[in-house]
Write an enzyme that holds these catalytic residues in place. Structure first.
Site, PDB file in Angstrom:
ATOM      1  N   HIS A   1      -3.883  -4.698  -0.084  1.00  0.00           N
ATOM      2  CA  HIS A   1      -3.472  -5.268   1.198  1.00  0.00           C
ATOM      3  C   HIS A   1      -3.605  -6.788   1.139  1.00  0.00           C
ATOM      4  O   HIS A   1      -4.707  -7.319   1.313  1.00  0.00           O
ATOM      5  CB  HIS A   1      -4.355  -4.734   2.331  1.00  0.00           C
ATOM      6  CG  HIS A   1      -4.111  -3.307   2.663  1.00  0.00           C
ATOM      7  ND1 HIS A   1      -3.166  -2.910   3.585  1.00  0.00           N
ATOM      8  CD2 HIS A   1      -4.679  -2.171   2.203  1.00  0.00           C
ATOM      9  CE1 HIS A   1      -3.170  -1.594   3.684  1.00  0.00           C
ATOM     10  NE2 HIS A   1      -4.076  -1.121   2.845  1.00  0.00           N
TER      11      HIS A   1
ATOM     12  N   CYS B   1       0.826  -1.198   0.000  1.00  0.00           N
ATOM     13  CA  CYS B   1       0.000   0.000   0.000  1.00  0.00           C
ATOM     14  C   CYS B   1       0.875   1.269   0.000  1.00  0.00           C
ATOM     15  O   CYS B   1       1.607   1.507  -0.947  1.00  0.00           O
ATOM     16  CB  CYS B   1      -0.995  -0.014   1.158  1.00  0.00           C
ATOM     17  SG  CYS B   1      -2.345   1.182   0.973  1.00  0.00           S
TER      18      CYS B   1
ATOM     19  N   GLU C   1      -2.736  -8.893   3.323  1.00  0.00           N
ATOM     20  CA  GLU C   1      -3.118  -9.391   4.650  1.00  0.00           C
ATOM     21  C   GLU C   1      -4.606  -9.252   4.926  1.00  0.00           C
ATOM     22  O   GLU C   1      -5.124  -9.824   5.895  1.00  0.00           O
ATOM     23  CB  GLU C   1      -2.304  -8.669   5.735  1.00  0.00           C
ATOM     24  CG  GLU C   1      -2.753  -7.269   6.081  1.00  0.00           C
ATOM     25  CD  GLU C   1      -2.328  -6.189   5.099  1.00  0.00           C
ATOM     26  OE1 GLU C   1      -2.584  -5.006   5.375  1.00  0.00           O
ATOM     27  OE2 GLU C   1      -1.744  -6.539   4.055  1.00  0.00           O
TER      28      GLU C   1
END
Length: 212
Positions: A194, A89, A196
């Protein structure tokens, strides 16, 4: 006798998540833990240099984040790293030449400038809301980072600024206009999204990076 705790295939050495006060570091660490790996959080230059893999996250505003990097000397360290490095990001955006956000000079790893989305009607004939906060698809995947990831798989995006498509682009997304969802140059990788927070697709991408 208890079994030895053997790391997953492809894992070796230390995984360091750079902790410089501008990252969503805990969510990344938890995602790595779920994959069966162990990562440490660190801003220590020697630990970062000695790591086998480095993750450079970022959430927030570009000029403030760059100021924190400069205060710790990480702005000069990161571009010299030789091991695989993944910017996420804002981390990816700071790896570019420049960002319009805060009129910020970046680390100059990816040869592109980061610009702001326009709220005016796009070439696709629709208005875009800023920031982009949504699941979006990625296409034109062209890197081992996307092994076992399908074309047009969905990932999670949260951003107001984007990097245009260049010859270092390894994945493309679209929000009114096409833009770079991921970059690669030598040992450096970056994702605008992202991983994650991107469910199984994101887990696969993180796993691929850790096994490079």
């Amino acid at each position: 006798m208890e079994k030895e705790n053997i790391p997953p295939s492809g894992a070796r050495g230390q995984i360091v998540i750079i902790d410089y006060g501008a990252g969503n570091i805990q969510s990344i660490k938890f995602a790595i833990d779920r994959l069966g790996y162990t990562a440490i959080l660190s801003h220590d230059p020697q630990e970062i240099k000695n790591a086998d893999k480095v993750i450079f996250p970022g959430v927030g505003e570009a000029s403030s984040a760059m100021k924190k990097l400069k205060e710790s000397g990480l702005d000069t360290l990161i571009p010299t790293l030789q091991q695989p490095v993944l910017g996420i990001c804002l981390g990816m955006q700071l790896m570019c030449n420049y960002s319009e956000e805060g009129n910020t000079d970046g680390l100059g790893i990816f040869d592109v400038n980061v610009v702001r989305f326009s709220e005016s009607s796009s070439p696709a004939g629709r208005d875009v809301k800023i920031p982009q906060i949504q699941w979006n698809s990625i296409s034109k995947l062209s890197s081992p980072l996307f092994k076992n990831v399908a074309e047009d798989a969905f990932i999670y995006m949260v951003h107001s600024y984007y990097a245009p498509v260049t010859d270092q682009t390894i994945a493309v997304s679209d929000y009114g206009i096409p833009y770079s969802a991921a970059f690669a140059k030598a040992n450096f990788y970056g994702t605008q999204f992202h991983p994650e927070k991107s469910s199984r697709v994101g887990e696969q991408i993180l796993k691929n990076f850790l096994q490079l």
